[in-house]
Enzyme design. Structure first.
Site, mmCIF file in Angstrom:
data_model
loop_
_atom_site.group_PDB
_atom_site.id
_atom_site.type_symbol
_atom_site.label_atom_id
_atom_site.label_comp_id
_atom_site.label_asym_id
_atom_site.label_seq_id
_atom_site.Cartn_x
_atom_site.Cartn_y
_atom_site.Cartn_z
ATOM 1 N N SER A 1 12.247 -3.650 10.375
ATOM 2 C CA SER A 1 11.420 -2.854 11.354
ATOM 3 C C SER A 1 12.169 -2.929 12.616
ATOM 4 O O SER A 1 11.739 -2.339 13.558
ATOM 5 C CB SER A 1 9.882 -3.180 11.414
ATOM 6 O OG SER A 1 9.790 -4.545 11.490
ATOM 7 N N ASP B 1 14.569 -10.226 6.274
ATOM 8 C CA ASP B 1 14.558 -8.997 5.325
ATOM 9 C C ASP B 1 15.912 -8.846 4.824
ATOM 10 O O ASP B 1 16.834 -8.772 5.775
ATOM 11 C CB ASP B 1 13.996 -8.002 6.314
ATOM 12 C CG ASP B 1 12.798 -7.102 5.674
ATOM 13 O OD1 ASP B 1 12.514 -7.146 4.395
ATOM 14 O OD2 ASP B 1 12.176 -6.356 6.325
ATOM 15 N N LYS C 1 13.379 -11.567 1.951
ATOM 16 C CA LYS C 1 12.383 -10.339 1.497
ATOM 17 C C LYS C 1 13.157 -9.059 0.985
ATOM 18 O O LYS C 1 14.082 -8.821 1.597
ATOM 19 C CB LYS C 1 11.310 -10.149 2.400
ATOM 20 C CG LYS C 1 10.030 -8.951 2.052
ATOM 21 C CD LYS C 1 9.200 -8.815 3.119
ATOM 22 C CE LYS C 1 9.528 -7.830 4.344
ATOM 23 N NZ LYS C 1 9.762 -6.545 3.748
ATOM 24 N N GLU D 1 12.553 -5.304 -1.011
ATOM 25 C CA GLU D 1 11.438 -4.072 -1.328
ATOM 26 C C GLU D 1 11.789 -3.525 -2.882
ATOM 27 O O GLU D 1 12.830 -3.620 -3.200
ATOM 28 C CB GLU D 1 11.716 -2.894 -0.362
ATOM 29 C CG GLU D 1 11.148 -2.953 1.026
ATOM 30 C CD GLU D 1 11.187 -2.066 1.875
ATOM 31 O OE1 GLU D 1 11.349 -0.862 1.442
ATOM 32 O OE2 GLU D 1 11.184 -1.872 2.978
ATOM 33 N N GLU E 1 1.877 -3.367 1.420
ATOM 34 C CA GLU E 1 1.887 -2.445 2.274
ATOM 35 C C GLU E 1 0.995 -1.190 1.942
ATOM 36 O O GLU E 1 1.357 -0.492 1.275
ATOM 37 C CB GLU E 1 3.214 -2.219 3.048
ATOM 38 C CG GLU E 1 3.248 -1.714 4.363
ATOM 39 C CD GLU E 1 4.453 -1.485 5.262
ATOM 40 O OE1 GLU E 1 5.421 -2.161 4.704
ATOM 41 O OE2 GLU E 1 4.564 -0.842 6.123
HETATM 42 O O1 KIV Z 1 10.102 -4.721 8.405
HETATM 43 C C1 KIV Z 1 8.949 -5.061 8.412
HETATM 44 O O2 KIV Z 1 8.518 -5.391 9.519
HETATM 45 C C2 KIV Z 1 7.989 -5.095 7.376
HETATM 46 C C3 KIV Z 1 6.693 -5.400 7.370
HETATM 47 C C4 KIV Z 1 6.091 -4.080 7.796
HETATM 48 C C5 KIV Z 1 5.923 -6.052 6.233
HETATM 49 O O3 KIV Z 1 8.676 -4.896 6.031
#
Ligand code: KIV
Length: 276
Positions: free
Chosen positions: A48, A86, A116, A118, A185
């Site tokens: 994000s 991420d 993390k 997806e 989410e």
């Molecule tokens: O990138 C991010 O901030 C996310 C959250 C919305 C969980 O993946």
């Protein structure tokens, strides 16, 4: 007293004990150090980043180098907080080998605590390969922003019995692949509750209602820093944008009317020939 940093093992333990915890984002040293001073247990350096910090329309343009650049200062700023990094779009979808290589770069070059990524059942074989070689992986299902275009935008997922059953199947596949927690989410509350009951790893909910194990929000959203855009699931817990604009206007006012800086904020040594 500094808070005690969570470990990967604590995630499951907290769920077993019915102990809720909180999770927010950070993308820079200063914010990370503020979160570290708070009671919030987990930081996500999310992709994000693209929208919140870089002004992009989606997360898709964020690169692995961008992520590493931003995860490093967060790790430095928050030594007492568990930090997830991420994996951006394009850094893991190609093959398990690519995913392992990208995750190793994130972990080795930033020293964060996990990665993390997806995806549900479709990503389970890749995640299994990652966890088999010792990479701590957090899953992410439901509205997965990297695929938002396929969903027709940022929309609630699992809104039909079939969609809900698919999310439960995804969560079970991720658990079997070895994730230690799963972000869910934008999912109806009852569906998120069923997902949480279906697996032993904690469900980290963002727009997933109250019946999950942890609440996640983007820091700029929860502190009301981002401007007019406010998704339904975001609560403003403070009004930092307003406080910042007021502070900047006070600085501007005192600058233009000459009341800043006073001697208190000046170097007052008198230098011969340069008296004021
Ligand atoms: O990138 C991010 O901030 C996310 C959250 C919305 C969980 O993946």
């Amino acid at each position: 007293m500094a808070k005690k940093k969570m470990t990967v093992l604590d995630f499951k333990k907290f769920k077993e004990e019915g102990r809720k915890f909180a999770y927010c984002t950070a993308y820079d040293y200063t914010t990370a150090s503020i979160v570290d001073e708070s009671e919030v247990e987990v930081i996500l350096v999310g992709d994000s980043l693209g929208m919140i910090m870089l002004g992009y329309d989606t997360t898709v343009g964020v690169t692995l180098d961008d992520m590493i650049h931003h995860i490093r200062p967060v790790v430095k700023g928050a030594p007492n907080t568990f930090i997830a990094g991420d994996m951006p779009f394009g850094s893991y979808q190609e093959s398990p080998e690519q995913a392992i290589r990208s995750a190793c770069r994130i972990l080795m070059e930033t020293n964060c605590d996990c990665v993390k990524l997806e995806g549900g059942s479709n990503m389970a074989p890749t995640i299994k390969r990652m966890t088999d070689v010792g990479i701590p992986v957090m899953g992410h299902i439901g509205m997965t922003p990297q695929s938002a275009t396929n969903f027709g935008g940022f929309k609630v997922q699992g809104g039909t019995p079939e969609g809900a059953a698919k999310l439960i199947e995804d969560a079970r596949a991720l658990e079997a692949a070895g994730v230690f927690s799963i972000v869910v989410e934008c999912v109806p509350s009852g569906v998120a509750k069923a997902i949480s009951q279906a697996v032993s790893v904690p469900i980290l909910g963002i727009g997933a209602g109250p019946y999950v194990d942890c609440q996640v929000l983007v820091t700029q959203d929860l502190l009301d820093m981002y401007g007019d855009f406010k998704p339904k699931f975001v609560k403003h817990f403070a009004h930092v944008r307003k406080a910042m604009v007021e502070g900047l206007n006070a600085f501007h006012q005192e600058t233009v009317d000459g009341t800043f800086p006073t001697p208190e904020f000046s170097f007052n040594k008198v230098v011969e020939g340069y008296e004021v």
